[in-house]
Design an enzyme around this catalytic site. Structure first.
Site, mmCIF file in Angstrom:
data_model
loop_
_atom_site.group_PDB
_atom_site.id
_atom_site.type_symbol
_atom_site.label_atom_id
_atom_site.label_comp_id
_atom_site.label_asym_id
_atom_site.label_seq_id
_atom_site.Cartn_x
_atom_site.Cartn_y
_atom_site.Cartn_z
ATOM 1 N N ASP A 47 -1.957 41.502 -8.678
ATOM 2 C CA ASP A 47 -2.790 41.425 -9.875
ATOM 3 C C ASP A 47 -3.578 40.167 -9.794
ATOM 4 O OD1 ASP A 47 -1.941 43.724 -11.044
ATOM 5 O OD2 ASP A 47 -0.766 42.780 -12.138
ATOM 6 N N TYR A 105 9.744 39.241 -4.988
ATOM 7 C CA TYR A 105 8.628 38.156 -5.572
ATOM 8 C C TYR A 105 9.242 37.156 -5.944
ATOM 9 C CZ TYR A 105 4.894 41.904 -5.837
ATOM 10 O OH TYR A 105 3.936 42.762 -5.158
#
Length: 246
Positions: free
Chosen positions: A52, A112
């Protein structure tokens, strides 16, 4: 056709995200344009997945195909980085791959990392590289909450309303939390994640660690499968795509 994998490091602060969109500056688009110019043909760059707006990458993975074989990979790497480094993008490695390799579909695990600066003073050296939280967080309680997220489960609570994944079921393989001198790192490992899943999980773990929620409420909200009950997602600036495992 010759296929190549590239590993990419970038600061996502000034980008709309990885993926090409109708408006705005994306990482995928900038690299694709530079590759096309260098190779003198139209290149289509395929990433392991989208990140994002504002999200960083330590090692994003992508692949492309071209008609001409690249003879000197080190020289090519230097050339492409010459055009990318000024916008905080670096190609850290390039490898020739076989025709069956796919940056997205060949991935076995995605890792992540989320960084929190849990201290009174706002960071200067790592500005926009983590979430600054002044209130002291309860790390042992955060770890207890993280354990409840492990395994194959329905993650609807943490799923963005704009997520287009076919199923909310995901398998969270591991969550590791470490805290050193006010710097908290939370590492998540799964084959794939829903849109905003990691940031939403961090937001809920933060509510737990601030004692806004107890473990029972944290568990009930997770199991409710209701996005409306989720804590506000953690800001993008603290999230890093750390590694893709094939």
């Amino acid at each position: 056709m010759h296929k190549y994998q590239i590993l990419i490091e970038y600061v996502g602060t000034n980008f709309i995200g990885w993926q090409i969109q109708s408006k705005g500056k994306s990482i995928q688009k900038i690299i694709q344009i530079k590759l096309s110019k260098l190779l003198k043909e139209k290149i289509l760059l395929i990433g392991s997945g989208r990140t994002d707006s504002g999200v960083h990458a330590i090692e994003q993975s992508a692949h492309f195909e071209c008609k001409i074989e690249i003879q000197n990979l080190d020289k090519f790497l230097k050339s492409v980085n010459h055009f990318l480094n000024d916008v905080n993008i670096s190609i850290i490695n390039i490898k020739k791959k076989n025709k069956n390799f796919h940056a997205r579909f060949s991935a076995k695990q995605r890792i992540y990392k989320y960084i929190i600066f849990n201290r009174l003073s706002r960071p200067s050296l790592e500005k926009e590289r983590g979430w600054h939280i002044i209130k002291r967080l309860d790390i042992p309680l955060m770890k207890k909450g993280a354990k409840k997220l492990l395994g194959t489960k329905d993650f609807s609570t943490f799923r963005s309303s704009s997520c287009n994944a076919k199923s909310p079921i995901r398998t969270l393989k591991s969550i590791r939390i470490k805290s050193i001198k006010g710097r908290i790192e939370i590492q998540f490992k799964s084959q794939s994640f829903l849109q905003r899943q990691v940031r939403s999980m961090v937001g809920c773990l933060k509510y737990l660690a601030e004692n806004k929620w107890d473990l029972k409420k944290f568990d009930l909200i997770f199991k409710s499968k209701k996005r409306t009950l989720c804590a506000p997602p953690a800001p993008a600036e603290g999230l890093y795509l750390e590694k893709i495992i094939y």
